[in-house]
Design a protein around this motif. Structure first.
Motif, PDB file in Angstrom:
ATOM      1  N   PHE A   1       0.844  -1.198   0.000  1.00  0.00           N
ATOM      2  CA  PHE A   1       0.000   0.000   0.000  1.00  0.00           C
ATOM      3  C   PHE A   1       0.878   1.247   0.000  1.00  0.00           C
ATOM      4  O   PHE A   1       1.829   1.328   0.776  1.00  0.00           O
ATOM      5  N   ARG A   2       0.541   2.193  -0.852  1.00  0.00           N
ATOM      6  CA  ARG A   2       1.234   3.482  -0.792  1.00  0.00           C
ATOM      7  C   ARG A   2       0.226   4.584  -1.065  1.00  0.00           C
ATOM      8  O   ARG A   2      -0.531   4.515  -2.027  1.00  0.00           O
ATOM      9  N   ASP A   3       0.277   5.588  -0.207  1.00  0.00           N
ATOM     10  CA  ASP A   3      -0.638   6.709  -0.379  1.00  0.00           C
ATOM     11  C   ASP A   3      -0.025   7.666  -1.390  1.00  0.00           C
ATOM     12  O   ASP A   3       0.459   8.737  -1.034  1.00  0.00           O
ATOM     13  N   GLU A   4      -0.004   7.239  -2.654  1.00  0.00           N
ATOM     14  CA  GLU A   4       0.616   8.036  -3.712  1.00  0.00           C
ATOM     15  C   GLU A   4      -0.101   9.381  -3.826  1.00  0.00           C
ATOM     16  O   GLU A   4      -1.325   9.449  -3.720  1.00  0.00           O
ATOM     17  N   ILE A   5       0.685  10.440  -4.063  1.00  0.00           N
ATOM     18  CA  ILE A   5       0.086  11.770  -4.216  1.00  0.00           C
ATOM     19  C   ILE A   5      -0.862  11.756  -5.404  1.00  0.00           C
ATOM     20  O   ILE A   5      -1.953  12.299  -5.364  1.00  0.00           O
TER      21      ILE A   5
ATOM     22  N   MET B   1      -0.162   1.261 -13.316  1.00  0.00           N
ATOM     23  CA  MET B   1       1.212   1.760 -13.157  1.00  0.00           C
ATOM     24  C   MET B   1       1.463   2.337 -11.778  1.00  0.00           C
ATOM     25  O   MET B   1       2.492   2.092 -11.168  1.00  0.00           O
ATOM     26  N   ARG B   2       0.560   3.178 -11.343  1.00  0.00           N
ATOM     27  CA  ARG B   2       0.765   3.846 -10.054  1.00  0.00           C
ATOM     28  C   ARG B   2      -0.550   3.814  -9.302  1.00  0.00           C
ATOM     29  O   ARG B   2      -1.459   4.604  -9.557  1.00  0.00           O
ATOM     30  N   VAL B   3      -0.652   2.859  -8.412  1.00  0.00           N
ATOM     31  CA  VAL B   3      -1.891   2.634  -7.674  1.00  0.00           C
ATOM     32  C   VAL B   3      -1.632   2.724  -6.178  1.00  0.00           C
ATOM     33  O   VAL B   3      -0.485   2.784  -5.732  1.00  0.00           O
TER      34      VAL B   3
END
Ligand code: ATP
Ligand code: MG
Length: 594
Positions: A141-145, A152-154
């Protein structure tokens, strides 16, 4: 396997917010469904792709000595506090957190160094148990900006993460090469063209980190390649060696000159050229970039001095700043340009007139390695509308400073190895390998009894592959206007058998038998028994990107079927009684262990 039971739902139109091919095609072909921002349901077709990738990854990492384990996604705050990373991840807000009924706070695994190091500490007591490598393929899990570009970017994704433990540095460096080779094999087996590039390894520095890139114009990473030297590095870390600026008609002693309204490099150069300094070039200026590093403590003010014709590299600046601040440094969340009032406070002048001489007040002064300290420079004078000419850093500057490589290398720059120039291309980062050293093992007390009878700290490496991002990268590499073109090794099915005359019992029967014979021969085949015309069927399978299509049609009367290759559009008539063996051979060749 029958397509009628697969619930194939394809869309005719491109989804509105999908900017790149993989995002668009995965949604259009029904491989995934958007459940929330940066959150997707993997449908049955995508699941099969992910499973195929996972199998290849697990085989190769196991062959490289990895032991597969599963670690918890919920990771206790106290464990992360022991490594000092809780504060860092809170500062950058990368980690999602949750609290249980007893009030214990957890981070949702963005990565697992802490958990695995604690595990290794408990499992390993003697040098005889080393080296050891643990790996898993689990949800991260990553709280991507900005979650974007589909898979690709979740916020939630599947990563293979491996961690190796060693008795010494030498063993780590050795194993790192083994893992690097395993990575090459993984991407090769997945049918992808990938390459390793030098990557940013944080404030520790060194060359102990490589990223694996899949070339794609939509890639978020910029890579610089040495055309002649084989050098390849992420722009975040890429080096260059600039030719020195030619000499100019600098005054022998310091000269304070008025430069009215010349608050930019270009304006200063243009103005000085009209004032008798015709040979002045932006490279003769010392550009001062004034930044604030917001942190969990007091903000840190930073000035970065760099050649006037060049830009700073923020990743390098952040690393250099962290090194300069030393062990007790606050956790820096982000760098930002100083606001006007902050510039006034730091330099005593409005923006555009800061320099390294008297009047500059910052916490840290960084000086780029390629700013000459022994050649005359043009610097802001720390007063409005004035510059100092002929500043020789080592003669005139008394402020303490840290010298570091903070320069942004660019397309066309000289290769750092002195051979030719660098060229920039874009890539998708699918994997990252990293020599960690003892950062986590010393923080978490992962020690072992050495051959010398003394306690030693384990040396670590870590290795990640974005299993789900890899699926998207494969689509970026292989697609056309009609849809995806999966490499055989990771395709949802190897082959689809289409009875062109769906209402003709003999045709359907032959197709059914063929599907079963193919499956028995190791070809993962599916029968398109759906009640629709062949045109619709072909369109769907082209969109879904199944590598091989076998059409049972008119040729059957002569004992022939048509084999279509999605990859290159080739089509051929093949005798019904040899087609199974031919396709089985093709599949074996493409999926064999290299
Ligand atoms: P990026 O620079 O793209 O954010 P990262 O440096 O944060 O990646 P790592 O921490 O090295 O990535 O994670 C290992 C791998 O996990 C990456 O190489 C990438 O393939 C994948 N990955 C990282 N973040 C995401 C994400 N938000 N969505 C999908 N995959 C990801
Ligand atoms: Mg990231």
């Amino acid at each position: 396997m029958r397509a009628s039971r697969l619930h194939i739902v394809t869309l005719r139109e491109d989804p509105a917010d999908a900017e790149i091919a993989s995002h668009r095609l995965l949604l259009r072909a029904g491989f995934m469904y958007k459940s929330g921002a940066g959150l997707y349901v993997y449908g049955p077709l995508l699941q099969r792709v992910i499973d195929a990738i996972r199998r290849i990854v697990a085989e190769e990492i196991s062959a490289a000595g990895g032991l597969e384990i599963t670690m918890p996604i919920l990771q206790e705050q106290s464990l992360w506090e022991r490594s000092g990373r809780w504060a860092a991840y809170q500062a950058t807000r990368t980690m999602l957190t949750t609290t249980d009924r007893g009030g214990t706070t957890f981070g949702l695994a963005p990565t697992a160094e802490e958990v695995v190091t604690d595990y290794a500490r408990a499992q390993v007591s003697s040098h005889k148990q080393l080296p050891v490598c643990y790996f898993q393929q689990h949800t991260k899990f990553r709280d991507e900006i900005r979650p974007r570009f589909g898979l690709m970017r979740v916020k939630e994704f599947i990563m293979m993460d491996a961690y190796s433990f060693h008795a010494d540095e030498e063993c780590l460096v050795d194993y790192y090469q083994t893992m690097k080779a395993a990575y090459h094999r993984i991407f090769q087996r997945c049918g992808l063209e990938s390459y390793a590039v030098e990557a940013d390894s944080g404030a520790i520095g060194g060359t102990g980190s490589h990223e694996f890139m899949v070339a794609a114009d939509v890639g978020e990473d910029a890579i610089l390649f040495g055309e002649d030297s084989g050098y390849a590095a992420n722009v975040e870390t890429a080096r260059t060696h600039l030719a020195p600026a030619p000499s100019w008609s600098a005054p022998q002693a310091l000269a304070l000159v008025d430069t009215p309204n010349a608050g930019s490099i270009e304006a200063v150069v243009t103005y000085l050229q009209t004032q008798g300094y015709a040979d002045v070039h932006p490279a003769h200026l010392c550009k001062m970039v004034l930044l604030m590093a917001d942190s969990d403590a007091q903000p840190v003010s930073v000035a970065v001095a760099i050649r006037g014709d060049r830009q700073i590299n923020e990743v390098k600046v952040l690393n250099a700043l962290t090194r300069a601040l030393g062990a007790d440094a606050p956790v820096i969340a982000a760098l930002r340009p100083m606001q006007e009032a902050e510039v006034r406070q730091a330099s005593g002048a409005r923006p555009g007139f800061a320099g390294p001489l008297a009047g500059l007040q910052v916490d840290v002064l960084l000086v780029d390695e390629q700013l000459p300290l022994d050649a005359p420079l043009i610097c802001g004078a720390n007063s409005d509308d004035q510059h100092q000419l002929g500043v020789i850093w080592q003669r005139d500057v008394t402020l303490p400073y840290h010298r570091a490589d903070v320069l942004l290398a660019e397309d066309g720059d000289p290769d750092p190895n002195g051979k030719g120039i660098l060229r920039q291309r874009r890539g998708i980062e699918v994997g990252h390998i990293f020599q960690l050293g003892t950062k986590y093992s010393s923080a978490l007390g992962a020690q072992f009894n050495g051959a010398d009878g003394k306690l030693h700290t384990m040396t670590m490496g870590c290795y990640g592959i974005g299993t789900s991002r890899l699926a998207a990268a494969a689509i970026e590499q292989y697609h056309d206007e009609r849809g995806m073109r999966w490499p055989l090794a990771i395709a949802p099915y190897h082959c689809v058998v289409v009875p062109a005359k769906g209402r003709d019992a003999a045709c359907v029967e032959t197709a059914e038998q063929l599907m079963q014979d193919l499956r028995a021969a190791g070809v993962d085949a599916i029968l398109d028994d759906r009640d629709c015309g062949p045109g619709v069927k072909f369109k769907d399978w082209e969109l879904i990107g199944i590598p091989l299509t076998v059409v049972c049609g008119r040729g059957l009367a002569d004992g022939l079927v048509e084999v279509k290759h999605r990859h290159d559009g080739r089509s051929e008539d093949v005798p019904l009684d040899t087609v199974v063996e031919q396709l089985a051979q093709e599949v074996r060749a493409a999926t064999a262990l290299a």
